[in-house]
Design a protein around this motif. Sequence first.
Motif, PDB file in Angstrom:
ATOM      1  N   LYS A 137       0.704  -1.226   0.177  1.00  0.00           N
ATOM      2  CA  LYS A 137      -0.114  -0.291  -0.430  1.00  0.00           C
ATOM      3  C   LYS A 137       0.938   0.700   0.065  1.00  0.00           C
ATOM      4  N   GLY A 138       2.033   0.943   0.520  1.00  0.00           N
ATOM      5  CA  GLY A 138       3.417   2.664   0.798  1.00  0.00           C
ATOM      6  C   GLY A 138       3.959   2.433  -0.219  1.00  0.00           C
ATOM      7  N   TYR A 139       4.449   1.580  -0.368  1.00  0.00           N
ATOM      8  CA  TYR A 139       5.899   1.463  -1.250  1.00  0.00           C
ATOM      9  C   TYR A 139       6.073   0.197  -2.439  1.00  0.00           C
ATOM     10  N   GLY A 140       6.108   1.120  -3.986  1.00  0.00           N
ATOM     11  CA  GLY A 140       6.243   0.477  -5.123  1.00  0.00           C
ATOM     12  C   GLY A 140       7.755   0.508  -5.732  1.00  0.00           C
ATOM     13  N   LEU A 141       8.310  -0.351  -7.097  1.00  0.00           N
ATOM     14  CA  LEU A 141       9.001   0.145  -7.291  1.00  0.00           C
ATOM     15  C   LEU A 141       8.481   1.231  -8.949  1.00  0.00           C
ATOM     16  N   SER A 142       9.501   1.334  -9.853  1.00  0.00           N
ATOM     17  CA  SER A 142       8.782   1.745 -11.073  1.00  0.00           C
ATOM     18  C   SER A 142       9.903   2.471 -12.368  1.00  0.00           C
ATOM     19  N   VAL A 158      16.696   4.874 -19.433  1.00  0.00           N
ATOM     20  CA  VAL A 158      15.197   3.390 -18.489  1.00  0.00           C
ATOM     21  C   VAL A 158      16.141   4.615 -17.422  1.00  0.00           C
ATOM     22  N   GLY A 159      15.281   4.477 -16.595  1.00  0.00           N
ATOM     23  CA  GLY A 159      15.706   4.566 -15.288  1.00  0.00           C
ATOM     24  C   GLY A 159      14.485   3.686 -14.149  1.00  0.00           C
ATOM     25  N   ILE A 160      15.307   3.313 -12.766  1.00  0.00           N
ATOM     26  CA  ILE A 160      14.439   2.745 -12.069  1.00  0.00           C
ATOM     27  C   ILE A 160      14.193   3.571 -10.585  1.00  0.00           C
ATOM     28  N   SER A 161      13.047   3.235 -10.303  1.00  0.00           N
ATOM     29  CA  SER A 161      12.413   4.611  -9.037  1.00  0.00           C
ATOM     30  C   SER A 161      12.054   3.616  -8.176  1.00  0.00           C
ATOM     31  N   HIS A 162      12.362   4.675  -7.014  1.00  0.00           N
ATOM     32  CA  HIS A 162      11.299   3.734  -6.084  1.00  0.00           C
ATOM     33  C   HIS A 162      10.149   4.783  -5.323  1.00  0.00           C
ATOM     34  N   ILE A 163       9.087   4.097  -5.021  1.00  0.00           N
ATOM     35  CA  ILE A 163       7.339   5.441  -4.958  1.00  0.00           C
ATOM     36  C   ILE A 163       7.218   4.865  -3.456  1.00  0.00           C
ATOM     37  N   PHE A 164       6.905   6.411  -2.828  1.00  0.00           N
ATOM     38  CA  PHE A 164       6.255   6.269  -1.745  1.00  0.00           C
ATOM     39  C   PHE A 164       5.562   6.580  -1.480  1.00  0.00           C
ATOM     40  N   GLY A 165       4.950   6.804  -0.767  1.00  0.00           N
ATOM     41  CA  GLY A 165       3.168   7.628  -0.404  1.00  0.00           C
ATOM     42  C   GLY A 165       1.919   6.181  -0.554  1.00  0.00           C
ATOM     43  N   ARG A 166       0.872   6.586  -0.600  1.00  0.00           N
ATOM     44  CA  ARG A 166      -0.369   5.686  -0.641  1.00  0.00           C
ATOM     45  C   ARG A 166      -0.199   4.915  -2.185  1.00  0.00           C
ATOM     46  N   VAL A 167       0.915   3.801  -2.192  1.00  0.00           N
ATOM     47  CA  VAL A 167       0.582   3.636  -4.515  1.00  0.00           C
ATOM     48  C   VAL A 167      -0.611   3.507  -4.564  1.00  0.00           C
ATOM     49  N   ARG A 168      -0.949   2.288  -3.723  1.00  0.00           N
ATOM     50  CA  ARG A 168      -2.400   1.743  -4.761  1.00  0.00           C
ATOM     51  C   ARG A 168      -3.210   1.347  -3.214  1.00  0.00           C
ATOM     52  N   SER A 170      -4.747  -1.706  -0.373  1.00  0.00           N
ATOM     53  CA  SER A 170      -4.583  -2.199  -0.010  1.00  0.00           C
ATOM     54  C   SER A 170      -5.127  -3.643  -0.569  1.00  0.00           C
ATOM     55  N   PHE A 171      -3.894  -4.292  -0.395  1.00  0.00           N
ATOM     56  CA  PHE A 171      -4.925  -6.519  -0.710  1.00  0.00           C
ATOM     57  C   PHE A 171      -6.252  -6.264  -0.743  1.00  0.00           C
ATOM     58  N   ASP A 172      -6.292  -6.279   0.748  1.00  0.00           N
ATOM     59  CA  ASP A 172      -7.860  -6.721   1.328  1.00  0.00           C
ATOM     60  C   ASP A 172      -8.820  -5.846  -0.038  1.00  0.00           C
ATOM     61  N   ASP A 173      -8.758  -4.477  -0.284  1.00  0.00           N
ATOM     62  CA  ASP A 173      -9.349  -3.595  -0.682  1.00  0.00           C
ATOM     63  C   ASP A 173      -9.378  -4.430  -2.233  1.00  0.00           C
ATOM     64  N   ALA A 174      -8.566  -4.743  -3.355  1.00  0.00           N
ATOM     65  CA  ALA A 174      -8.505  -5.063  -4.315  1.00  0.00           C
ATOM     66  C   ALA A 174      -9.385  -6.072  -4.727  1.00  0.00           C
ATOM     67  N   ILE A 175      -8.440  -7.091  -3.872  1.00  0.00           N
ATOM     68  CA  ILE A 175      -9.452  -8.456  -3.300  1.00  0.00           C
ATOM     69  C   ILE A 175     -11.389  -8.291  -2.910  1.00  0.00           C
ATOM     70  N   GLY A 176     -11.193  -7.029  -2.633  1.00  0.00           N
ATOM     71  CA  GLY A 176     -13.376  -7.285  -2.279  1.00  0.00           C
ATOM     72  C   GLY A 176     -13.811  -6.663  -3.470  1.00  0.00           C
ATOM     73  N   SER A 177     -13.111  -5.606  -4.248  1.00  0.00           N
ATOM     74  CA  SER A 177     -13.769  -5.172  -5.899  1.00  0.00           C
ATOM     75  C   SER A 177     -13.261  -5.914  -6.328  1.00  0.00           C
ATOM     76  N   LEU A 178     -12.939  -6.808  -6.596  1.00  0.00           N
ATOM     77  CA  LEU A 178     -12.567  -8.293  -7.712  1.00  0.00           C
ATOM     78  C   LEU A 178     -13.867  -9.227  -7.280  1.00  0.00           C
ATOM     79  N   GLU A 179     -14.279  -9.729  -5.963  1.00  0.00           N
ATOM     80  CA  GLU A 179     -15.034 -10.271  -5.444  1.00  0.00           C
ATOM     81  C   GLU A 179     -16.857  -9.510  -5.745  1.00  0.00           C
ATOM     82  N   LYS A 180     -17.029  -8.058  -5.685  1.00  0.00           N
ATOM     83  CA  LYS A 180     -18.285  -7.261  -5.920  1.00  0.00           C
ATOM     84  C   LYS A 180     -18.041  -7.498  -7.498  1.00  0.00           C
ATOM     85  N   SER A 181     -17.502  -7.091  -8.741  1.00  0.00           N
ATOM     86  CA  SER A 181     -17.324  -7.187 -10.093  1.00  0.00           C
ATOM     87  C   SER A 181     -17.828  -8.578 -10.173  1.00  0.00           C
TER      88      SER A 181
END
Length: 183
Positions: A137-142, A158-168, A170-181
Amino acid sequence: MGNYSGFELNINYIKDEKYSLQISYYHHLIEAKEKPEDYRNDFWLDWGSLFLFPDIEVPDTNHSFNILGGYMYNLNPQGTIRLNLQAGIALIHTRYITNFKKKNRTYLFGDNYYYDSRYRNRIGFIVNPHIEFPFFKGYGLSVSPLVEFEGRKTVYGVGISHIFGRVRKSFDDAIGSLEKSDD
């Protein structure tokens, strides 16, 4: 990887996980276009160049202030891999090295050429798509290719970056939206 070395600082805003806005600063060092073949650096070991920017002896320097807009596209249903297609405009302040003149006499330490610095301000266009991997939820790479068009020299790489903050979500929210769809 590309024709420059440097770093970038970005602030991104993502709206509805579909649209992105980026305000950024790029600091790019590029080998001087007019550098003579027999140019010798001012010191036998340049620690900064050795560790930070190993291939650049006499840099042209770009300071780029950018505003980019983009469209986000999830490459999987969980939202853990996504494409952020960004492009925008840049105000670029460039210091470039020119007018090399060979010195009559050099010592053990010291450049073997005199040169002048010139400054130029331009407006450029940037294409900077990202493949983002928001692992948590708070970290990723790009991973992102970059092309900056601006007249004197086109910057690409071409570069590689670190992503900090509200990146996406949470996994539970993503699963819940999948089940609803699925209903």
